[in-house]
Motif scaffolding. Structure first.
Motif, PDB file in Angstrom:
ATOM      1  N   LEU A  65       0.838  -1.204   0.000  1.00  0.00           N
ATOM      2  CA  LEU A  65       0.000   0.000   0.000  1.00  0.00           C
ATOM      3  C   LEU A  65       0.871   1.252   0.000  1.00  0.00           C
ATOM      4  CD1 LEU A  65      -2.981   0.944   0.144  1.00  0.00           C
ATOM      5  CD2 LEU A  65      -2.755   0.961   2.637  1.00  0.00           C
ATOM      6  N   ALA A  66       0.790   2.033  -1.079  1.00  0.00           N
ATOM      7  CA  ALA A  66       1.589   3.255  -1.192  1.00  0.00           C
ATOM      8  C   ALA A  66       0.938   4.190  -2.202  1.00  0.00           C
ATOM      9  CB  ALA A  66       3.015   2.930  -1.634  1.00  0.00           C
ATOM     10  N   PHE A  67       0.733   5.432  -1.763  1.00  0.00           N
ATOM     11  CA  PHE A  67       0.136   6.412  -2.652  1.00  0.00           C
ATOM     12  C   PHE A  67       0.578   7.808  -2.281  1.00  0.00           C
ATOM     13  CE2 PHE A  67      -2.360   5.983   0.987  1.00  0.00           C
ATOM     14  CZ  PHE A  67      -3.256   4.915   0.929  1.00  0.00           C
ATOM     15  N   GLU A  68       0.225   8.756  -3.145  1.00  0.00           N
ATOM     16  CA  GLU A  68       0.511  10.175  -2.933  1.00  0.00           C
ATOM     17  C   GLU A  68      -0.745  10.930  -3.328  1.00  0.00           C
ATOM     18  OE1 GLU A  68       3.069  13.362  -5.421  1.00  0.00           O
ATOM     19  OE2 GLU A  68       4.245  11.712  -4.560  1.00  0.00           O
ATOM     20  N   PHE A  69      -1.031  11.999  -2.572  1.00  0.00           N
ATOM     21  CA  PHE A  69      -2.225  12.793  -2.822  1.00  0.00           C
ATOM     22  C   PHE A  69      -1.819  14.250  -3.058  1.00  0.00           C
ATOM     23  CE2 PHE A  69      -3.257   9.354   0.087  1.00  0.00           C
ATOM     24  CZ  PHE A  69      -4.377   8.784  -0.492  1.00  0.00           C
ATOM     25  N   SER A  70      -2.325  14.833  -4.137  1.00  0.00           N
ATOM     26  CA  SER A  70      -2.025  16.224  -4.441  1.00  0.00           C
ATOM     27  C   SER A  70      -3.324  16.966  -4.769  1.00  0.00           C
ATOM     28  CB  SER A  70      -1.067  16.282  -5.635  1.00  0.00           C
ATOM     29  OG  SER A  70      -0.822  17.620  -5.997  1.00  0.00           O
ATOM     30  N   ASN A  71      -3.598  18.006  -3.992  1.00  0.00           N
ATOM     31  CA  ASN A  71      -4.779  18.848  -4.215  1.00  0.00           C
ATOM     32  C   ASN A  71      -6.079  18.030  -4.219  1.00  0.00           C
ATOM     33  OD1 ASN A  71      -5.669  21.527  -4.495  1.00  0.00           O
ATOM     34  ND2 ASN A  71      -6.081  21.204  -6.661  1.00  0.00           N
ATOM     35  N   CYS A  72      -6.204  17.140  -3.240  1.00  0.00           N
ATOM     36  CA  CYS A  72      -7.379  16.267  -3.146  1.00  0.00           C
ATOM     37  C   CYS A  72      -8.246  16.629  -1.940  1.00  0.00           C
ATOM     38  CB  CYS A  72      -6.943  14.809  -3.010  1.00  0.00           C
ATOM     39  SG  CYS A  72      -6.140  14.139  -4.479  1.00  0.00           S
ATOM     40  N   VAL A  73      -9.524  16.285  -2.031  1.00  0.00           N
ATOM     41  CA  VAL A  73     -10.451  16.394  -0.909  1.00  0.00           C
ATOM     42  C   VAL A  73     -10.664  14.979  -0.395  1.00  0.00           C
ATOM     43  CG1 VAL A  73     -12.758  17.095  -0.171  1.00  0.00           C
ATOM     44  CG2 VAL A  73     -11.545  18.437  -1.895  1.00  0.00           C
ATOM     45  N   ILE A  74     -10.191  14.721   0.832  1.00  0.00           N
ATOM     46  CA  ILE A  74     -10.186  13.363   1.383  1.00  0.00           C
ATOM     47  C   ILE A  74     -11.023  13.314   2.671  1.00  0.00           C
ATOM     48  CG2 ILE A  74      -8.657  11.404   1.883  1.00  0.00           C
ATOM     49  CD1 ILE A  74      -6.356  13.011   0.671  1.00  0.00           C
TER      50      ILE A  74
ATOM     51  N   LYS B 272      -1.318  19.905  -0.375  1.00  0.00           N
ATOM     52  CA  LYS B 272      -2.465  20.804  -0.573  1.00  0.00           C
ATOM     53  C   LYS B 272      -3.793  20.047  -0.553  1.00  0.00           C
ATOM     54  CE  LYS B 272       0.249  24.131  -3.120  1.00  0.00           C
ATOM     55  NZ  LYS B 272       0.742  24.473  -4.432  1.00  0.00           N
ATOM     56  N   CYS B 273      -3.967  19.218   0.464  1.00  0.00           N
ATOM     57  CA  CYS B 273      -5.180  18.406   0.567  1.00  0.00           C
ATOM     58  C   CYS B 273      -6.068  18.883   1.710  1.00  0.00           C
ATOM     59  CB  CYS B 273      -4.821  16.939   0.807  1.00  0.00           C
ATOM     60  SG  CYS B 273      -4.030  16.158  -0.616  1.00  0.00           S
ATOM     61  N   ARG B 274      -7.345  18.579   1.586  1.00  0.00           N
ATOM     62  CA  ARG B 274      -8.301  18.811   2.667  1.00  0.00           C
ATOM     63  C   ARG B 274      -8.590  17.448   3.279  1.00  0.00           C
ATOM     64  NH1 ARG B 274     -13.992  21.522   1.471  1.00  0.00           N
ATOM     65  NH2 ARG B 274     -14.738  19.407   1.686  1.00  0.00           N
ATOM     66  N   LEU B 275      -8.272  17.316   4.568  1.00  0.00           N
ATOM     67  CA  LEU B 275      -8.389  16.045   5.281  1.00  0.00           C
ATOM     68  C   LEU B 275      -9.268  16.231   6.513  1.00  0.00           C
ATOM     69  CD1 LEU B 275      -4.637  15.647   4.798  1.00  0.00           C
ATOM     70  CD2 LEU B 275      -6.133  13.765   4.206  1.00  0.00           C
TER      71      LEU B 275
ATOM     72  N   SER C 192       7.667  13.091  10.557  1.00  0.00           N
ATOM     73  CA  SER C 192       6.672  13.653   9.633  1.00  0.00           C
ATOM     74  C   SER C 192       6.756  15.167   9.631  1.00  0.00           C
ATOM     75  CB  SER C 192       5.258  13.211  10.031  1.00  0.00           C
ATOM     76  OG  SER C 192       5.118  11.828   9.789  1.00  0.00           O
ATOM     77  N   ASP C 193       6.294  15.775   8.563  1.00  0.00           N
ATOM     78  CA  ASP C 193       6.418  17.216   8.378  1.00  0.00           C
ATOM     79  C   ASP C 193       5.046  17.879   8.388  1.00  0.00           C
ATOM     80  OD1 ASP C 193       6.955  19.821   7.601  1.00  0.00           O
ATOM     81  OD2 ASP C 193       8.363  19.233   6.021  1.00  0.00           O
ATOM     82  N   PHE C 194       4.800  18.654   9.450  1.00  0.00           N
ATOM     83  CA  PHE C 194       3.546  19.398   9.615  1.00  0.00           C
ATOM     84  C   PHE C 194       3.785  20.912   9.521  1.00  0.00           C
ATOM     85  CE2 PHE C 194       2.546  15.382  11.614  1.00  0.00           C
ATOM     86  CZ  PHE C 194       1.201  15.191  11.348  1.00  0.00           C
ATOM     87  N   ARG C 195       4.929  21.338   9.018  1.00  0.00           N
ATOM     88  CA  ARG C 195       5.280  22.758   9.079  1.00  0.00           C
ATOM     89  C   ARG C 195       4.292  23.680   8.386  1.00  0.00           C
ATOM     90  NH1 ARG C 195      11.543  22.264   7.513  1.00  0.00           N
ATOM     91  NH2 ARG C 195      10.553  20.759   6.130  1.00  0.00           N
ATOM     92  N   SER C 196       3.647  23.239   7.319  1.00  0.00           N
ATOM     93  CA  SER C 196       2.677  24.117   6.651  1.00  0.00           C
ATOM     94  C   SER C 196       1.244  23.606   6.805  1.00  0.00           C
ATOM     95  CB  SER C 196       3.035  24.276   5.170  1.00  0.00           C
ATOM     96  OG  SER C 196       2.995  23.023   4.522  1.00  0.00           O
ATOM     97  N   ALA C 197       1.051  22.536   7.587  1.00  0.00           N
ATOM     98  CA  ALA C 197      -0.299  22.016   7.849  1.00  0.00           C
ATOM     99  C   ALA C 197      -1.014  22.953   8.824  1.00  0.00           C
ATOM    100  CB  ALA C 197      -0.214  20.615   8.427  1.00  0.00           C
ATOM    101  N   PHE C 198      -2.341  22.913   8.798  1.00  0.00           N
ATOM    102  CA  PHE C 198      -3.090  23.774   9.709  1.00  0.00           C
ATOM    103  C   PHE C 198      -4.355  23.085  10.205  1.00  0.00           C
ATOM    104  CE2 PHE C 198      -3.903  24.770   5.297  1.00  0.00           C
ATOM    105  CZ  PHE C 198      -5.282  24.848   5.185  1.00  0.00           C
ATOM    106  N   ASN C 199      -4.886  23.630  11.297  1.00  0.00           N
ATOM    107  CA  ASN C 199      -6.112  23.140  11.948  1.00  0.00           C
ATOM    108  C   ASN C 199      -5.972  21.728  12.498  1.00  0.00           C
ATOM    109  OD1 ASN C 199      -7.462  25.548  11.365  1.00  0.00           O
ATOM    110  ND2 ASN C 199      -8.196  24.771   9.404  1.00  0.00           N
ATOM    111  N   PHE C 200      -4.758  21.300  12.805  1.00  0.00           N
ATOM    112  CA  PHE C 200      -4.595  19.969  13.382  1.00  0.00           C
ATOM    113  C   PHE C 200      -4.569  20.051  14.902  1.00  0.00           C
ATOM    114  CE2 PHE C 200      -0.327  21.522  12.478  1.00  0.00           C
ATOM    115  CZ  PHE C 200       0.335  21.312  13.684  1.00  0.00           C
ATOM    116  N   ASN C 201      -4.862  18.928  15.538  1.00  0.00           N
ATOM    117  CA  ASN C 201      -4.830  18.827  16.984  1.00  0.00           C
ATOM    118  C   ASN C 201      -4.211  17.470  17.324  1.00  0.00           C
ATOM    119  OD1 ASN C 201      -5.202  19.082  19.692  1.00  0.00           O
ATOM    120  ND2 ASN C 201      -7.414  19.426  19.591  1.00  0.00           N
TER     121      ASN C 201
END
Length: 185
Positions: A84-93, A110-113, A146-155
């Protein structure tokens, strides 16, 4: 199927043929509510496709790239775990589940998770570049390196997740301290 292009196909009403797809490109296809169970996708690309609420029981995604796709309420935790391996770009997940998935070094660009379940997942070395993680659940999750430097709204609760060498921006630190009710300004 090998190295085929599929464009503007509606698999929501006409099921895709079961089998193995290698190095194929799916563009502007609708897989919503379709049954992809048991299908093998190797080194494939999904571009501007809708896979929302598709059934993924034992579906194999190996080195698959999703770009500009709508992937609502998908149960990636039901996929074939081997390879199992994938990459997501500009997706709504939104509302997807990666429960207990071993998907190290996955790129989410650039995904919405929103409200995604990452409970007990192994996301070591993954990248969440400019991703909205509102309501995403991280619990007993491996997020080391893991890299969360530009991620937002996480807890994230550092007490119940593995975060060694994970990267965060100064603004993102509040996502690590939310549990404590600390006000940061």
């Amino acid at each position: 199927m090998y190295q085929k292009n599929f464009t503007q196909r509606d698999y929501s009403n006409h099921p895709i043929e079961k089998g193995e797809y290698e190095s194929c490109v799916f563009s502007n296809c609708d897989f919503s509510n379709s049954d992809l169970s048991g299908i093998v996708f190797i080194d494939c690309q999904f571009i501007s496709c809708n896979l929302s609420m598709a059934k993924l029981f034992k579906t194999s995604f190996q080195e698959v790239v999703f770009s500009d796709c709508k992937l609502l309420a998908l149960r990636f935790d039901k996929c074939e775990p081997i390879g199992l391996a994938f990459e997501f770009s500009n997706c709504v997940i939104d509302h997807a589940s990666f429960y207990q998935c071993k998907i190290k070094k996955t790129k989410f660009l650039k995904c919405r998770l929103i409200e995604v379940d990452f409970v007990q997942s192994d996301l070591g070395g993954s990248v969440f570049d400019n991703c909205d993680l509102s309501g995403a659940i991280f619990e007993r999750t491996n997020l080391e390196s893991s890299d969360f430097r530009s991620a937002f709204n996480f807890n994230l609760n550092p007490e119940v997740n593995r975060l060694k060498k994970a990267k965060f921006s100064l603004e993102g630190v509040k996502g690590l301290l939310g549990k404590y009710g600390i006000e940061i300004s």
